[in-house]
Design a protein around this motif. Structure first.
Motif, PDB file in Angstrom:
ATOM      1  N   UNK A 130     -11.064  53.434  20.780  1.00  5.90           N
ATOM      2  CA  UNK A 130      -9.967  54.230  20.244  1.00  5.90           C
ATOM      3  C   UNK A 130     -10.543  55.307  19.341  1.00  5.90           C
ATOM      4  N   UNK A 131      -9.678  56.140  18.784  1.00 10.83           N
ATOM      5  CA  UNK A 131     -10.095  57.206  17.875  1.00 10.83           C
ATOM      6  C   UNK A 131      -9.531  56.910  16.491  1.00 10.83           C
ATOM      7  N   UNK A 132     -10.294  57.252  15.492  1.00 13.78           N
ATOM      8  CA  UNK A 132      -9.858  57.073  14.109  1.00 13.78           C
ATOM      9  C   UNK A 132      -9.807  58.441  13.445  1.00 13.78           C
ATOM     10  N   UNK A 133      -8.648  58.793  12.888  1.00 12.36           N
ATOM     11  CA  UNK A 133      -8.448  60.076  12.220  1.00 12.36           C
ATOM     12  C   UNK A 133      -8.701  59.926  10.728  1.00 12.36           C
ATOM     13  N   UNK A 134      -9.553  60.801  10.183  1.00 11.33           N
ATOM     14  CA  UNK A 134      -9.769  60.890   8.737  1.00 11.33           C
ATOM     15  C   UNK A 134      -9.562  62.326   8.309  1.00 11.33           C
ATOM     16  N   UNK A 135      -8.808  62.494   7.242  1.00 16.53           N
ATOM     17  CA  UNK A 135      -8.444  63.825   6.768  1.00 16.53           C
ATOM     18  C   UNK A 135      -9.641  64.551   6.174  1.00 16.53           C
ATOM     19  N   UNK A 136      -9.681  65.857   6.411  1.00 19.46           N
ATOM     20  CA  UNK A 136     -10.642  66.760   5.771  1.00 19.46           C
ATOM     21  C   UNK A 136      -9.858  67.687   4.847  1.00 19.46           C
ATOM     22  N   UNK A 186      -6.136  56.774  10.182  1.00 23.33           N
ATOM     23  CA  UNK A 186      -5.105  56.525  11.182  1.00 23.33           C
ATOM     24  C   UNK A 186      -5.799  56.226  12.505  1.00 23.33           C
ATOM     25  N   UNK A 187      -5.303  55.220  13.229  1.00 27.06           N
ATOM     26  CA  UNK A 187      -5.865  54.874  14.540  1.00 27.06           C
ATOM     27  C   UNK A 187      -5.056  55.545  15.635  1.00 27.06           C
ATOM     28  N   UNK A 188      -5.754  56.111  16.600  1.00 27.41           N
ATOM     29  CA  UNK A 188      -5.118  56.731  17.760  1.00 27.41           C
ATOM     30  C   UNK A 188      -5.528  55.899  18.967  1.00 27.41           C
ATOM     31  N   UNK A 189      -4.537  55.238  19.586  1.00 30.33           N
ATOM     32  CA  UNK A 189      -4.846  54.338  20.699  1.00 30.33           C
ATOM     33  C   UNK A 189      -4.106  54.693  21.978  1.00 30.33           C
ATOM     34  N   UNK A 190      -3.169  55.599  21.946  1.00 33.12           N
ATOM     35  CA  UNK A 190      -2.346  55.907  23.114  1.00 33.12           C
ATOM     36  C   UNK A 190      -0.992  55.237  22.977  1.00 33.12           C
ATOM     37  N   UNK A 191      -0.116  55.489  23.923  1.00 35.76           N
ATOM     38  CA  UNK A 191       1.238  54.939  23.866  1.00 35.76           C
ATOM     39  C   UNK A 191       1.293  53.459  24.179  1.00 35.76           C
TER      40      UNK A 191
END
Length: 129
Positions: free
Chosen positions: A83-89, A26-31
């Motif tokens: 940006x930030x990229x979320x990867x599940x653990x 998932x990409x986290x980029x802000x609003x």
């Protein structure tokens, strides 16, 4: 509510080398409408990148709560910005450790041992010279 809660920071290599990353990214980029939130995410990504860190966090994806997901936020730099990229653990219960039982040594005739060695040799891939 949808949320990301930062729990702490881990060394990037510690997470990448763990072999525990899973699930979709998932990409986290802000609003969309907020330059401040996009700038804040970009600044956090830059700081984490410079320090060689990833964020250890808790993500709730749905508006009505839902089960939280534990994961890592990786800083990403691209032509479009930072940006930030979320990867599940996995949770501890998701990781299974298998132990192989000790096997008795093979005791066969010389002909049986040679047949086994020939089979293994025939299954070997050629050297990539």
């Amino acid at each position: 509510n949808r949320s990301i809660e930062m729990i702490g920071y881990l060394g990037r290599n510690d997470v990448v080398d763990s072999g525990l990353l899973m699930g979709p990214a998932y990409c986290v980029v802000g609003g969309k409408e907020s330059n401040k939130s996009r700038s804040a995410v970009a600044a956090l990504a830059q700081a984490m990148d410079e320090m060689g860190k990833v964020g250890f966090c808790r993500l709730v994806k749905t508006k009505n709560g839902g089960a939280p997901i534990i994961g890592a936020l990786f800083p990403i730099a691209s032509d479009g910005g930072r940006y930030l990229q979320f990867l599940q653990l996995p949770f501890a219960d998701d990781v299974q450790h298998f132990q192989n039982r000790d096997m008795d040594p093979f005791t066969g005739s010389e002909e049986q041992v040679q047949t086994c060695e020939d089979l293994i040799d025939s299954l070997m891939l050629p050297d990539g010279d």
